[in-house]
Design an enzyme around this catalytic site. Structure first.
Site, PDB file in Angstrom:
ATOM      1  N   ASP A 127       0.741  -1.316  -0.152  1.00 41.31           N
ATOM      2  CA  ASP A 127      -0.109   0.059   0.074  1.00 41.31           C
ATOM      3  C   ASP A 127       0.914   1.447  -0.029  1.00 41.31           C
ATOM      4  OD1 ASP A 127      -2.766  -0.900   0.562  1.00 41.31           O
ATOM      5  OD2 ASP A 127      -1.875  -2.307   1.683  1.00 41.31           O
ATOM      6  N   HIS A 176       0.675   3.546  -2.389  1.00 42.31           N
ATOM      7  CA  HIS A 176      -0.315   4.560  -2.851  1.00 42.31           C
ATOM      8  C   HIS A 176       0.507   5.775  -3.590  1.00 42.31           C
ATOM      9  CE1 HIS A 176      -4.175   3.182  -1.250  1.00 42.31           C
ATOM     10  NE2 HIS A 176      -3.272   2.652  -0.485  1.00 42.31           N
ATOM     11  N   ASP A 200      -1.644  -2.165  -4.530  1.00 45.79           N
ATOM     12  CA  ASP A 200      -1.736  -0.536  -4.169  1.00 45.79           C
ATOM     13  C   ASP A 200      -0.497   0.128  -4.434  1.00 45.79           C
ATOM     14  OD1 ASP A 200      -4.675  -0.567  -4.291  1.00 45.79           O
ATOM     15  OD2 ASP A 200      -4.784  -0.199  -2.102  1.00 45.79           O
ATOM     16  N   ASN A 235      -6.796  -2.853  -5.093  1.00 44.44           N
ATOM     17  CA  ASN A 235      -7.859  -2.485  -5.702  1.00 44.44           C
ATOM     18  C   ASN A 235      -7.831  -1.121  -6.170  1.00 44.44           C
ATOM     19  OD1 ASN A 235      -7.356  -1.769  -2.740  1.00 44.44           O
ATOM     20  ND2 ASN A 235      -9.152  -0.320  -2.888  1.00 44.44           N
ATOM     21  N   HIS A 236      -6.561  -0.087  -5.950  1.00 48.58           N
ATOM     22  CA  HIS A 236      -6.463   0.885  -6.519  1.00 48.58           C
ATOM     23  C   HIS A 236      -5.728   0.880  -7.986  1.00 48.58           C
ATOM     24  CE1 HIS A 236      -7.319   4.101  -3.332  1.00 48.58           C
ATOM     25  NE2 HIS A 236      -7.547   3.130  -2.477  1.00 48.58           N
ATOM     26  N   HIS A 269      -3.815  -4.222   1.748  1.00 47.54           N
ATOM     27  CA  HIS A 269      -5.176  -3.508   1.754  1.00 47.54           C
ATOM     28  C   HIS A 269      -5.467  -2.861   3.157  1.00 47.54           C
ATOM     29  CE1 HIS A 269      -9.038  -2.266   0.233  1.00 47.54           C
ATOM     30  NE2 HIS A 269      -9.714  -3.052   1.075  1.00 47.54           N
ATOM     31  N   HIS A 282      -4.643  -0.701   6.175  1.00 50.44           N
ATOM     32  CA  HIS A 282      -3.824   0.246   6.254  1.00 50.44           C
ATOM     33  C   HIS A 282      -2.932   0.248   7.678  1.00 50.44           C
ATOM     34  CE1 HIS A 282      -4.169   3.037   2.670  1.00 50.44           C
ATOM     35  NE2 HIS A 282      -4.418   1.632   2.458  1.00 50.44           N
TER      36      HIS A 282
END
Length: 360
Positions: A44, A46, A84, A151-152, A274, A276
């Site tokens: 994650d 991002h 992600d 998912n992102h 996923h 956080h």
């Protein structure tokens, strides 16, 4: 199946990791053991979140560069990302540019790769070259990156073309080894990436993000299958890791998550993306048959108590059937302070007042 010793008293072959210093990690004789498989783990990232914010625009890139630098500096054999990588399914051009620059800076080099992929690479990887990127004849890869999507940055279909996502661009450039995708949406077969370093063997299972309700339903219908090496291939000699990017059973509803009981009990370690919240130290699954590491995000994307916890990544060291984790606290993360204020505890406020908002 052989019994595996985990997190008991230190085995005689292991020593506690030496402390980190500004000059890098001090080595001991165990650091040169050719059978120790070092896997650096993060999830994650991002990249690109808040990129239009004049203050926080560089936060995700600073944290990701620190992760790459730690993986390189700690002599890790590979970097494993749990989904992600990007914050948007269609990241901006500057986001893609900066991601490629970071991966090229830290992952492309003449450093030798000391492990090998012994499974069918064409069946494992989504890369167009159908081979691990460190074997590409026109690239020099010193730090291989293995990753699943989240998912992102999940692939999606456009018209008649095959589903594509932002990770496919990095895979096409042979900067990452993209695995854990499913060609079918109604029947999932998870084929392991089989890795070998010296006498240590690792089976790396991956499952990129799918809609939670659909995946939950398929699991109950027994349409999620894990493919294992045969006994002739030494099935019991592998240390089994499962990388997943889905909701955990934390109050979102029984049909909107993956339950720990669904995961096969022969898995040794689950890397859960996923979520956080950072839970970097391994914990027992509900059934106690495997351990779970939840690295959490490397940058805060929401104002929650979980995002305010200290961000960590970890290095997993595997030797035969023994393993340990070496966590690292990230330094290039903007601090987030989260506190709750109860208005009932303020005597000057009258909750029945018609002007309560003005009084607050």
């Amino acid at each position: 199946r052989r019994s595996r010793r985990k997190f008991g008293p230190n085995v005689s072959a292991w020593r506690e990791p030496a402390p980190w210093t500004p000059l890098g990690r001090q080595r001991d004789e165990m650091e040169e053991d050719p059978d120790i498989f070092r896997i650096f783990i993060a999830t994650d990232n991002h990249l690109g979140v808040y990129e239009r914010d004049p203050v926080r625009c560089d936060d995700s890139y600073a944290a990701f560069e620190e992760i790459l630098n730690l993986a390189k500096d700690s002599d890790s054999d590979m970097l494993l990302l749990g989904g992600d990588l990007y914050h948007e399914a269609a990241p901006s051009r500057i986001c893609v540019q900066r991601t490629i620059e970071l991966l090229a800076k830290y992952c492309l080099s003449d450093d030798p790769v000391s492990f090998e992929v012994i499974s069918d690479a064409e069946a494992n990887f989504r890369n167009p070259s159908k081979m691990p990127n460190y074997l590409h004849p026109h690239l020099a890869v010193g730090l291989p990156v293995f990753m699943v999507h989240g998912n992102h940055d999940a692939p999606s279909r456009e018209g008649r073309f095959e589903p594509l996502g932002a990770i496919d661009h990095l895979a096409a450039a042979n900067l990452v080894n993209y695995f854990g995708t499913s060609e079918r949406v109604d029947d999932v077969e998870i084929s392991p990436v089989l890795l070998r370093k010296g006498n240590t063997r690792v089976a790396l299972y991956g499952l990129g993000w799918m809609r939670d309700e659909r995946l939950n339903r398929m699991w109950h219908q027994k349409k999620v299958k894990f493919l294992r090496p045969t006994e002739e291939d030494g099935r019991d000699e592998f240390f089994n890791i499962f990388v997943i990017h889905q909701n955990r059973d934390t109050g979102r509803g029984r049909k909107n998550c993956v339950h720990e009981s669904m995961i096969p009990n022969w898995i040794d370690l689950v890397i859960w993306g996923h979520e956080h919240d950072c839970c970097i130290m391994p914990v027992d699954s509900l059934g106690g048959s495997f351990k779970i590491i939840q690295p959490g995000s490397s940058v805060a994307t929401s104002l929650t108590a979980g995002e305010a916890e200290r961000k960590h990544v970890t290095r997993l060291d595997v030797k035969g059937d023994q393993w340990r984790v070496v966590p690292f606290a990230l330094q290039q993360v903007r601090p987030l302070i989260f506190e709750e204020i109860s208005l009932r505890a303020i005597p000057e406020l009258n909750p029945t007042s018609a002007r309560i908002e003005d009084e607050i």
